[in-house]
Design an enzyme around this catalytic site. Sequence first.
Site, PDB file in Angstrom:
ATOM      1  N   HIS A   1       3.353   1.768  -0.994  1.00 14.38           N
ATOM      2  CA  HIS A   1       1.902   1.687  -0.878  1.00 14.38           C
ATOM      3  C   HIS A   1       1.460   0.348  -0.290  1.00 14.38           C
ATOM      4  O   HIS A   1       1.706  -0.709  -0.866  1.00 14.38           O
ATOM      5  CB  HIS A   1       1.279   1.870  -2.266  1.00 14.38           C
ATOM      6  CG  HIS A   1      -0.171   2.240  -2.245  1.00 14.38           C
ATOM      7  ND1 HIS A   1      -0.910   2.402  -3.388  1.00 14.38           N
ATOM      8  CD2 HIS A   1      -1.026   2.490  -1.222  1.00 14.38           C
ATOM      9  CE1 HIS A   1      -2.153   2.736  -3.077  1.00 14.38           C
ATOM     10  NE2 HIS A   1      -2.240   2.786  -1.765  1.00 14.38           N
TER      11      HIS A   1
ATOM     12  N   TYR B   1      -5.152   3.948  -8.363  1.00 17.08           N
ATOM     13  CA  TYR B   1      -6.407   4.672  -8.477  1.00 17.08           C
ATOM     14  C   TYR B   1      -6.872   4.704  -9.931  1.00 17.08           C
ATOM     15  O   TYR B   1      -6.431   5.530 -10.733  1.00 17.08           O
ATOM     16  CB  TYR B   1      -6.277   6.093  -7.933  1.00 17.08           C
ATOM     17  CG  TYR B   1      -5.833   6.173  -6.485  1.00 17.08           C
ATOM     18  CD1 TYR B   1      -5.991   5.094  -5.621  1.00 17.08           C
ATOM     19  CD2 TYR B   1      -5.249   7.333  -5.978  1.00 17.08           C
ATOM     20  CE1 TYR B   1      -5.591   5.157  -4.298  1.00 17.08           C
ATOM     21  CE2 TYR B   1      -4.852   7.412  -4.648  1.00 17.08           C
ATOM     22  CZ  TYR B   1      -5.021   6.313  -3.823  1.00 17.08           C
ATOM     23  OH  TYR B   1      -4.619   6.382  -2.516  1.00 17.08           O
TER      24      TYR B   1
END
Length: 673
Positions: free
Chosen positions: A146, A64
Amino acid sequence: MTGGEARTASRGGWRLRSSGIGRVGFGAAALGGLYAEVSDEEAERTLETAWRCGLRYFDVAPHYGAGRAERRLGAFLSDLPRHEFAVSTKVGRLLVADGGARETSMFAGEPALRRVRDYSATGVRRSLTESLERTGLDRFDLVLIHDPDDFARDALDHAYPELERLRSEGVVRAIGVGMNHTPLLSRFVSDTDIDAVLVAGRYSLLDRTAGTDLLPACARRGVDVIVGGVFNSGILADPRPGATFDYAPAPEPVLRRARRLAAACRRWDVPLVAAALRFPLRDPAVSSVLVGMRSAREVRENVDLLATPVPAGLWAELDAIASGEAAEAPGPGEEAAARPWPGLGAARHTVLGSGTTEAGARPGEPVVDGPGRGGRHGEAERAAPPADPPAGRVDAHHHVWRLGDRPQPWIDPVGMAAIHRDFTLGDLRPVAEARGVTATVLVQTVPDPGETEELLALADSDDLVSGVVGWVDLAGGGVADELERLRGLPGGRRLVGVRHGVQDEVDERWLCRPEVRRGLRAVADAGLVFDLLTLPRQLPAAVETVSASPDLTFVLDHLSKPAIARGAVRDWESDLRRLARSPNVCCKLSGLVTEADHERWSVEDLRPYVTVALDAFGPHRVLFGSDWPVCLLTAEYGTVVATAEELTRELGAAERAAVFGGTARRVYGLGAG
């Protein structure tokens, strides 16, 4: 361990569900500039508001904003008590500053770092070490592999064993996997000892894939389920032509079904976005819903939506539409399904992601996704002048009685002589209107259905009363029938909630009795609110009950009556904060002056308790109530209002407007005037 075996307690044992921290989590993708720049100041205000609104679980990832979200989150959390929040991050992407070619990024303003997929043991340890450095945290509560969709073998053979070692070493408390697709998640659940899964976009009003196999498997194995992407990248925020589903234009059958869901919600006067947010929490396997937000305004709006009651009848309609059992013909109002609800303009919401992959909507697209720290308001908020709700103030808690018609056995004629007489709406109106009150909630005082009938009749004849909180016998059975009967009486449409004097029950766990829970279920099915009238010793049972009843909105009366006269704060505060972690509970600033020393109380005696309540719940889950005429034992009506004004003086204008009316109108479903 085989897939059919139950989990053991051999590993670290930390669970998001049992921690009581994370029924609603903050997805931090937007803090990394997903699709649009977010300034440091706006990121700080957003996190500040999230904290003030009671959010305590934060999900982030190196991906992010190439570490930017981790840095911003860590800076914000740096001076907060570590035991009061939980943070999850992810492994699988390393950030490399080698000048190599970078992939196209969806994050605006990120540093010039290259993302490298690495699910090796060395890569996992390096990623975790760098995340700890960026955030400044001493540990992560949960670490997720992830998006291993195309790296399944590496994730299973290398990343997972390394995380298992880190867990056994105590470096991390819990481990899991986060991605958009369920088959590999199900494989991890069956073949490994993970603690949690984060599934994005596969358990929503439109797409219930995870409910078929993944959620049942997690329930059997005791694996926490975190749900993100509840708006399916935008279509459930605003199902108009051109809406996106899974980040692509929605196919016509999907768009048609989404519009039918919206039409059903409109018929029940419930925003589609509110139903979408609350849907995952219906399944007991789901521990938390992640909500991505990029502004303080979006935080407040989403917290408001999460507190919106959803009647059982609407859930039944939505389930039928999703399963294809409902008739295909458009229902009444379907043609208007794309119109935003009043005050919920679709363009004001942001659909931010799953907390896993590149979820989100581009600037200008309608978005909402998934859902305070006292004393750290932003400068703009601090400078804002006080404001009342546009429709006028709401007194969310008062009583009336005529002793000759309905005795009040709880009133001591000697010790409570000041209120041992009749009190009517005619007595209340002039003092209430003098303080800007234009609507009230009239609350029961005795466990007698006859009193509720009388209160409804009063509400039917006097427009000052916008809502009535009545009484039914929760433990006696037949609650649904009784509520239906009351609603059919004159004024029945003003019935907004139910209350029982739990404070008078000898059994501290009365709320946990099976027959009481069944009664509460009927209250939820009727779309009503339950007012909690408890003492501090009963708060633990209230915490359990609220958590076990996610479809029911609760309002805590009088802050659970803390012992203000004795200055007792610590134990009460601990239990109140636990209660506030559930998004389906609000609290009233009411009845406090009568818990203080009747002869020598001051505003400062009340301040510690109000400060805790505002910090734990956030102003948008707090309602003002006078508790008139009981307050007359200690203070006149005007004094009670002035005291509340003083205790909320440091709030911003919008927050004060919420406390003095907005929250009550939303939670109780009151009219605008």
